[in-house]
Design a protein around this motif. Structure first.
Motif, short mmCIF file in Angstrom:
data_model
loop_
_atom_site.label_atom_id
_atom_site.label_comp_id
_atom_site.label_asym_id
_atom_site.label_seq_id
_atom_site.Cartn_x
_atom_site.Cartn_y
_atom_site.Cartn_z
N GLY A 183 -3.88 7.78 4.77
CA GLY A 183 -5.86 7.53 5.25
C GLY A 183 -6.60 8.71 4.78
O GLY A 183 -7.33 9.15 4.47
N ASN A 223 -13.23 -3.76 8.06
CA ASN A 223 -13.70 -3.83 6.84
C ASN A 223 -14.17 -4.89 5.61
O ASN A 223 -14.52 -5.11 4.74
CB ASN A 223 -12.65 -2.96 5.73
CG ASN A 223 -12.28 -1.52 6.36
OD1 ASN A 223 -13.37 -1.24 6.74
ND2 ASN A 223 -10.99 -0.64 6.18
N SER A 262 -7.75 -0.95 3.47
CA SER A 262 -8.53 0.21 2.86
C SER A 262 -9.66 0.75 2.23
O SER A 262 -9.23 -0.50 1.32
CB SER A 262 -7.62 1.81 2.63
OG SER A 262 -7.56 2.31 2.12
N GLU A 314 -8.91 -3.42 14.10
CA GLU A 314 -8.84 -3.53 12.32
C GLU A 314 -9.18 -5.29 12.02
O GLU A 314 -9.22 -5.85 10.55
CB GLU A 314 -7.64 -3.12 11.95
CG GLU A 314 -6.74 -1.50 12.29
CD GLU A 314 -7.51 -1.19 11.74
OE1 GLU A 314 -8.80 -1.87 10.29
OE2 GLU A 314 -7.85 0.14 11.96
N THR A 336 1.08 -1.18 -0.22
CA THR A 336 0.23 -0.01 -0.06
C THR A 336 1.01 1.26 -0.03
O THR A 336 2.37 1.26 0.02
CB THR A 336 -1.07 -0.29 1.21
OG1 THR A 336 0.11 0.48 2.53
CG2 THR A 336 -1.90 -1.61 1.66
#
Length: 560
Positions: free
Chosen positions: A405, A308, A279, A304, A235
């Motif tokens: 972010g 998601n 993300s 976390e 990322t």
């Protein structure tokens, strides 16, 4: 010994090993600044042009070193000007302590001049916030703030101190701050389960996030990838954790990731997620993300896990420690057939750009060649940020500093200054779009004041490039408020702020300009004029699957 609150603040900073502070003085924090004047031999204070610049500089200092960054601000607008920088640090898990001062205790809650509840304002964007109303609580509060900022998943902590506390005295006893080992939160069974999943996989893929940088897990990650023989993607926050020149590396994943990474993750049977939080810019359509794979997630933050993306198994713990344990239980694996498939993707879908004209990718590739990857790159946010992620090869952690972010335009120059202060012997270069540069270009005055030889590369297309790209592709070319119709000359601005300036309008001028800047002992701005409609590819439309990544060739094929 009896010390004033102001003296206690500085003594506590010395206990924590802090010798660099970024800030801007004002009425309520004057007692601390007066003491700072008396102790100027113990601290380097960088006076920024704006408090937001101080927060970003503390952030850049922290990201490039792993230490806690420190910034000071006064009450009211001074403290609120820190908010964007604090939020930026919070979203990217950056250890920072912001010390502000407020009105005296009798004036709190009375709408006094320059009074604001900064602890309340920043509550959602800090790991913790304090307001100190008793000098006897000051030392312990600052010590707690540093411990919270750097422990577990790092982040910013705010300490607000009423002005009368900085003037009052109390007994102070120094303490020795010991280094703390990360607490072991995982069990042997966790490691065994992970190893079993890895050994059962035929098409493993490693997805690396910022946690790999924060934990210092680069060596363990390299060993792990080579033992498993798995391709590696990263990322924005994970850049440099895995060497970008390693043959197993496939580039960034997500909205502007490589087709190789996006297609490979979409076809793998085990996605090994290391210090990453899934993300939305990485996953695209969460329902279709890595739909053929089991997912193993390793992260220090339990919040976390399954937030998601639902995972098949998770280990909560410090990534460096977890990988050490997993590596000790793995034998050399052979996934040559899977790697051959990934190599086919690499060959079929390389990153590409128009080489006939001056472009940002060309500038970044030449910068990579000249620095041999041995530089710290900071960026602002937009097209240039994605190009910097795609075309510079990050070989080591803490060499790519960017707002991931929060996506903070104006972040890069302050962070560049902070990183240069922390790393005086390294080249530190900020890559900015002209829209972002306008946000905090006053910090060039900070760079020139302290003779910091940072390099500011402005990718100047006279538009808000990323927004325009979306308007072109998805909004019927309605360029609403994204074109700059003005007469700003960035070279004259830079020169007026005490910096050297170079303008580049064609490819042949790029290398000479970069060489001159890299040899300079003063800050340099390079104003690079590119076309307004250059676009970042590949791209995944918002809400689409990452396997739907398209590039310019795909667009041309559709229009035929």
């Amino acid at each position: 010994m009896q010390l004033t609150g102001a003296q206690i603040v500085l003594e506590c900073l010395k206990e924590q090993g802090v010798n660099t502070i970024f800030g801007y003085p004002g009425g309520t924090i004057l007692n601390i600044y007066d003491e700072l004047y008396k102790q100027s031999d113990n601290f380097l204070h960088i006076l920024t042009s704006h408090e937001q610049g101080a927060a970003h500089a503390a952030d850049g200092y922290a990201r490039s070193t792993g230490k806690v960054g420190v910034c000071f601000a006064t009450s009211g607008p001074g403290s609120t000007n820190l908010v964007t920088g604090i939020a930026t640090a919070y979203m990217d898990s950056v250890p920072m302590v912001a010390i502000t001062c407020n009105v005296t205790l009798p004036l709190l809650g009375k709408d006094s001049f320059q009074e604001v509840d900064i602890a309340g304002i920043t509550m959602p964007i800090t790991k913790h916030g304090y307001i100190v109303k008793d000098v006897k609580e000051l030392a312990d509060t600052i010590r707690k703030a540093f411990k919270i900022a750097r422990s577990g998943r790092p982040g910013p902590v705010l300490v607000d101190i009423t002005k009368d506390v900085t003037a009052k005295t109390c007994d102070f006893r120094p303490v020795v701050i010991a280094d703390e080992e990360p607490a072991k939160t995982f069990k042997t069974d966790d490691i065994n389960t992970a190893v079993k999943m890895i050994k059962a996989s035929k098409r493993p893929y490693i997805y690396v996030g910022g946690g790999a940088v924060i934990s210092g897990a680069s060596e363990e990650l390299k060993k792990f990838a080579e033992l498993v023989q798995a391709p590696v993607c990263d990322t924005l926050m994970g850049k440099g954790a895995f060497d970008g020149t390693n043959k197993l590396y496939t580039g960034m994943i997500g909205m502007h990731g490589t087709k190789t990474s996006n297609f490979g993750v979409s076809e793998c049977d085990l996605l090994i997620t290391l210090g990453a939080r899934f993300s939305d810019r990485v996953t695209g359509n969460a329902k279709t993300f890595a739909s053929k794979a089991k997912i193993l997630q390793i992260d220090i933050d339990a919040a976390e896990i399954n937030k998601n993306i639902h995972v098949n198994y998770a280990i909560v713990g410090d990534l460096k420690k977890v990988l050490e344990c997993i590596n000790s239980k793995l034998d050399q694996m052979d996934h040559s057939q899977w790697l051959a498939k990934i190599d086919e993707y690499k060959e079929k879908y390389p990153l590409s750009y128009d080489t006939s004209k001056l472009t940002c990718p060309y500038i970044i590739e030449e910068l990579d060649k000249l620095t041999k990857g041995d530089a710290i790159i900071t960026t602002d946010v937009g097209q240039h940020q994605m190009w910097a992620a795609q075309y510079y090869k990050y070989r080591e952690p803490r060499t790519f500093l960017t707002s991931g972010g929060l996506g903070t335009m104006g972040y890069g120059l302050g962070a560049c200054i902070g990183a240069k202060v922390a790393n005086p012997d390294k080249h530190v270069i900020n890559i900015a779009g002209d829209g972002c540069f306008r946000m905090n270009m006053n910090e060039l005055a900070t760079a020139s004041r302290y003779d910091l030889p940072v390099i500011e590369i402005v990718i100047n297309n006279s538009v808000l490039g990323m927004v325009r790209q979306w308007q072109t592709l998805f909004y019927e070319q309605h360029y609403s408020q994204t074109v700059f119709h003005d007469k700003v000359d960035y070279c004259k601005v830079a020169e007026g702020l005490g910096c050297m300036a170079i303008r580049v309008t064609k490819k042949s001028e790029v290398v000479p300009a970069l060489k001159k800047a890299l040899k300079s002992d003063k800050p340099v701005l390079i104003d690079c004029i590119i076309e307004e409609d250059d676009k970042v590819f590949p791209m995944v439309p918002a809400g689409a699957s990452i396997s739907d990544a398209f590039d310019e060739k795909d667009l041309s094929s559709k229009s035929e």
